[in-house]
Design an enzyme around this catalytic site. Sequence first.
Site, mmCIF file in Angstrom:
data_model
loop_
_atom_site.group_PDB
_atom_site.id
_atom_site.type_symbol
_atom_site.label_atom_id
_atom_site.label_comp_id
_atom_site.label_asym_id
_atom_site.label_seq_id
_atom_site.Cartn_x
_atom_site.Cartn_y
_atom_site.Cartn_z
ATOM 1 N N TRP A 1 0.840 -1.186 0.000
ATOM 2 C CA TRP A 1 0.000 0.000 0.000
ATOM 3 C C TRP A 1 0.892 1.259 0.000
ATOM 4 O O TRP A 1 1.862 1.332 0.750
ATOM 5 C CB TRP A 1 -0.937 0.000 1.216
ATOM 6 C CG TRP A 1 -1.733 1.260 1.290
ATOM 7 C CD1 TRP A 1 -2.783 1.606 0.485
ATOM 8 C CD2 TRP A 1 -1.505 2.356 2.163
ATOM 9 N NE1 TRP A 1 -3.227 2.864 0.810
ATOM 10 C CE2 TRP A 1 -2.466 3.356 1.837
ATOM 11 C CE3 TRP A 1 -0.594 2.623 3.178
ATOM 12 C CZ2 TRP A 1 -2.545 4.569 2.501
ATOM 13 C CZ3 TRP A 1 -0.674 3.844 3.837
ATOM 14 C CH2 TRP A 1 -1.639 4.787 3.502
ATOM 15 N N ASP B 1 -15.876 11.409 -3.441
ATOM 16 C CA ASP B 1 -15.280 10.168 -2.928
ATOM 17 C C ASP B 1 -16.057 9.681 -1.706
ATOM 18 O O ASP B 1 -17.233 10.024 -1.506
ATOM 19 C CB ASP B 1 -13.776 10.402 -2.640
ATOM 20 C CG ASP B 1 -12.929 9.154 -2.810
ATOM 21 O OD1 ASP B 1 -12.912 8.328 -1.880
ATOM 22 O OD2 ASP B 1 -12.291 8.998 -3.874
ATOM 23 N N ASP B 2 -15.412 8.915 -0.885
ATOM 24 C CA ASP B 2 -15.999 8.244 0.281
ATOM 25 C C ASP B 2 -16.744 9.226 1.203
ATOM 26 O O ASP B 2 -16.379 10.398 1.277
ATOM 27 C CB ASP B 2 -14.843 7.594 1.049
ATOM 28 C CG ASP B 2 -15.284 6.467 1.946
ATOM 29 O OD1 ASP B 2 -16.483 6.326 2.169
ATOM 30 O OD2 ASP B 2 -14.392 5.737 2.423
ATOM 31 N N ARG C 1 -9.225 -2.591 7.857
ATOM 32 C CA ARG C 1 -9.836 -1.258 7.790
ATOM 33 C C ARG C 1 -11.282 -1.311 8.328
ATOM 34 O O ARG C 1 -12.201 -0.751 7.745
ATOM 35 C CB ARG C 1 -9.836 -0.727 6.350
ATOM 36 C CG ARG C 1 -9.815 0.801 6.278
ATOM 37 C CD ARG C 1 -10.222 1.333 4.918
ATOM 38 N NE ARG C 1 -9.987 2.758 4.836
ATOM 39 C CZ ARG C 1 -10.574 3.571 3.991
ATOM 40 N NH1 ARG C 1 -11.458 3.116 3.124
ATOM 41 N NH2 ARG C 1 -10.312 4.848 3.976
ATOM 42 N N LYS D 1 -16.105 5.202 -9.060
ATOM 43 C CA LYS D 1 -14.774 4.780 -8.601
ATOM 44 C C LYS D 1 -15.032 3.576 -7.707
ATOM 45 O O LYS D 1 -15.603 3.714 -6.617
ATOM 46 C CB LYS D 1 -14.097 5.914 -7.829
ATOM 47 C CG LYS D 1 -12.783 5.506 -7.188
ATOM 48 C CD LYS D 1 -12.106 6.691 -6.538
ATOM 49 C CE LYS D 1 -10.937 6.247 -5.669
ATOM 50 N NZ LYS D 1 -10.296 7.382 -5.024
ATOM 51 N N ASP E 1 -13.951 0.890 -5.343
ATOM 52 C CA ASP E 1 -12.829 0.670 -4.429
ATOM 53 C C ASP E 1 -12.904 -0.725 -3.801
ATOM 54 O O ASP E 1 -13.943 -1.407 -3.868
ATOM 55 C CB ASP E 1 -12.868 1.761 -3.343
ATOM 56 C CG ASP E 1 -11.492 2.102 -2.794
ATOM 57 O OD1 ASP E 1 -10.555 1.320 -2.986
ATOM 58 O OD2 ASP E 1 -11.366 3.173 -2.160
ATOM 59 N N ASN F 1 -10.867 -2.199 -0.289
ATOM 60 C CA ASN F 1 -9.813 -1.779 0.624
ATOM 61 C C ASN F 1 -9.249 -2.836 1.557
ATOM 62 O O ASN F 1 -8.655 -2.490 2.574
ATOM 63 C CB ASN F 1 -10.304 -0.578 1.437
ATOM 64 C CG ASN F 1 -10.183 0.707 0.630
ATOM 65 O OD1 ASN F 1 -9.091 1.111 0.269
ATOM 66 N ND2 ASN F 1 -11.314 1.315 0.299
ATOM 67 N N CYS G 1 -10.084 0.457 -8.315
ATOM 68 C CA CYS G 1 -9.210 0.963 -7.259
ATOM 69 C C CYS G 1 -9.212 -0.082 -6.159
ATOM 70 O O CYS G 1 -10.242 -0.682 -5.881
ATOM 71 C CB CYS G 1 -9.783 2.291 -6.763
ATOM 72 S SG CYS G 1 -9.043 2.913 -5.245
ATOM 73 N N ASP H 1 -2.335 5.101 -3.683
ATOM 74 C CA ASP H 1 -2.777 6.232 -2.855
ATOM 75 C C ASP H 1 -1.648 7.231 -2.655
ATOM 76 O O ASP H 1 -1.862 8.313 -2.104
ATOM 77 C CB ASP H 1 -3.243 5.728 -1.479
ATOM 78 C CG ASP H 1 -4.692 5.269 -1.518
ATOM 79 O OD1 ASP H 1 -5.318 5.363 -2.595
ATOM 80 O OD2 ASP H 1 -5.188 4.807 -0.476
HETATM 81 C C1 DGJ Z 1 -8.809 4.183 -0.869
HETATM 82 C C2 DGJ Z 1 -8.623 4.897 -2.169
HETATM 83 O O1 DGJ Z 1 -7.462 4.478 -2.791
HETATM 84 C C3 DGJ Z 1 -8.638 6.398 -1.912
HETATM 85 O O2 DGJ Z 1 -8.367 7.103 -3.093
HETATM 86 C C4 DGJ Z 1 -9.964 6.774 -1.331
HETATM 87 O O3 DGJ Z 1 -10.973 6.550 -2.275
HETATM 88 C C5 DGJ Z 1 -10.228 5.986 -0.074
HETATM 89 N N1 DGJ Z 1 -10.070 4.571 -0.274
HETATM 90 C C6 DGJ Z 1 -11.614 6.247 0.453
HETATM 91 O O4 DGJ Z 1 -11.936 5.478 1.540
#
Ligand code: DGJ
Length: 741
Positions: free
Chosen positions: A203, A371-372, A448, A481, A483, A485, A531, A553
């Site tokens: 990351w 975004d989020d 997370r 987008k 994502d 995570n 992403c 990121d």
């Molecule tokens: C991870 C992404 O890579 C970021 O750009 C952003 O969107 C965050 N998550 C939001 O939680």
Amino acid sequence: MPVTSLNRRAACLSLLGGMAALAVPFRSDADARFDERIKVFRLDGDGVTYAFGIDSVGQIQALHWGGSLAVDDPLPAAPNPSDFSGFDRANSVTPLEYVAFGGGLVTEPSLKVAFPDGGRDLVLRYAGHEMTAEGIRVRLKDISAEVHVELTYGMDKATGMLSRSARVYNRTRRPLRIDQMAAATLNLPFADDYELHYLTGRWAGEWTVQKRPLEAGSTVLESRLGMTGSQNNPWFAVGRKDVSEEENGPVWFGALAWSGSWRMVFEKDILGQSRITAGYNPFDFAYLLKPGESLETPVFYAGYSPDGMGGASRRMHRFQRTVILPGAPAPKLRPVLYNSWEATEFAVTEQGQVALAEKAATLGVERFVMDDGWFGKRNNDRAGLGDWTVNREKFPQGLTPLIRRVRELGMEFGLWVEPEMVNPDSDLYRAHPDWVINFKGRPRSEGRNQMVLNLARKEVCDYIIKSLDLLLSENDIAFLKWDHNRSWSEPGWPERPVAEQQRLYVDYTRNLYAILAEIRRRHPRVEIESCAGGGGRVDLGIMRFSDQVWPTDNTDPFDRLKMRDGFSQAYMPGVMMAWVTASPNWVNKRSTSLEYRFLSAMQGCLGIGDNLNHWTPDEFATAKRLIAEYKAMRATVQRGDLYRLISPQDNSPRSATLSVSGTRRQAVLFAFLHSSSKFETAPRIQLRGLEPQTRYAVRAIAGTVADDTPKVASGAYWMNHGVKLPLRGDFQAAACVFDAV
Ligand code: DGJ
């Protein structure tokens, strides 16, 4: 039918029927032949020939992978296989195209199965073939059991990219467990000086280029994460040490189109022969095939270039643009976007987003992405994932007023989602705690603060499609987008019979593709960015459904130079998002000028991710000018041929890239200096890829060219004499455009 529409249709079928083609159908214009006399197959495309033959015992042997041969060149028949010694039987020392664990195999199997009686011997022999519209299909069968394998070969004529995949059929009367299955084994021509290039990361530190000699034994690149991962990317290139350079020498390269756990094994056997086997990762893998069922692998794409690493990546880029991407063969140019994440994090509100959108519009931004933080009870990363309804405290009248304002400002609207995840603190998890991947009665590790939904389950897929469909139907959204995570933990599927639970490794990813395909089918205007907390899910599988990707990121513009260099080895700059963010950057606390940040980002798909409320009028003016410049040359950067003129690797103080348009009427040069020392003179940079006779005018869009630079000169002049960009100081950058006159 174009390749990509076939893919999408196949993926939809998967969701409905549970089984469908994973393989990308190949172009129907494949140049494929079979010479019956010597039993040799060959595929030809763009200066590349791939040939293989059936040997005297019915094994399929590799014969040629490299530069093209004349149509009537006499390829040898596959030689008779022979044991090397009592320790190494023929199948372990013969360059086979697809070899099963059986008959004493001690090298990496392409396929390993277990029969219900405990038997694991599988010996595949040629059983027939078809020349298809897509290339060649070779059928293999075990020497006694009704286990059949189909190998599919194709070659894209325009890029010479080979496509290989396999499907195993259980036509016995009993269940068959697949323990290991590769898409293909690729044999390299014999040489003892191979060097493997690959990509590693983590990351905020993705896309590190690594090199190591291919020595006797095995090298493994893999992901055990349930997702592509950034620890290794499923891409490789092999050159010959001291022979293959950036722009010279032979390079063999390839990538696996799979976004789940994967593995590539590079072997140099006891005779010094090198081969590459890639497919599903056997780590914790098992797939039960009931009688009559089959399992297909993802596609392993491979190429060859005589023009070094640069030639190899240009082929990969061209292949992605013309075959893989959803918009292939002519994907739309990436709009300049604004993204709210680094400006506001979770603190999004209607008023705050409108204020940012109004400022972004004055710069020439074309797509505004929130975004989020906009949904459920999402005020931090501990709650809300899974509840894809608008947070009414932040957006009292839903998203409509914000989207209306964004549209009035002349921009498209995009939205962040993370559909595969759930926070324990969410309505979805409270209602369906069984929907996550888990082992019964065991702790569920969080990453997370979230868990992974089990996309192998139909009800989970239905929920995701329904939530996203509603969101996209009720709102004027042009872009998601998407994502992801965290990686998997406790990869269980307790609702399935024990013997079938590990199908998760295949079904999850297959259904993810099907969901993406279905969303795109229902909302054909909507574009998607892949992403995964950065660049954790960039591969040729997800790229079939993603118009662009988020590589990391880490938005530090200096770190990005190296990461972009690594990324571009495998993937095209025309999908790589790059934002201009705040200085000092949050990652390294490094301060850089706005112009430097722009030039670093303009080598990919440009975005702005800073808090515009903090910008000065001068910064607005600089940004506006550079965005206008970017729009004028983005087709060259996004779709052109990339030449990595000066590498930023190995702590090089300088780096430079050049993009040349397909017509060769335009070229864009970017140059960067980390720091000056000792009054060093800037080197003259020799361009590449121009038309020698064509005259090109040079224009600096940032920084300057040396005083003695002519305004107009021939392509030959710029390539042989070059241009000097006198950079001095720390974190300096310059860029110029060469236009044919
Ligand atoms: C991870 C992404 O890579 C970021 O750009 C952003 O969107 C965050 N998550 C939001 O939680």
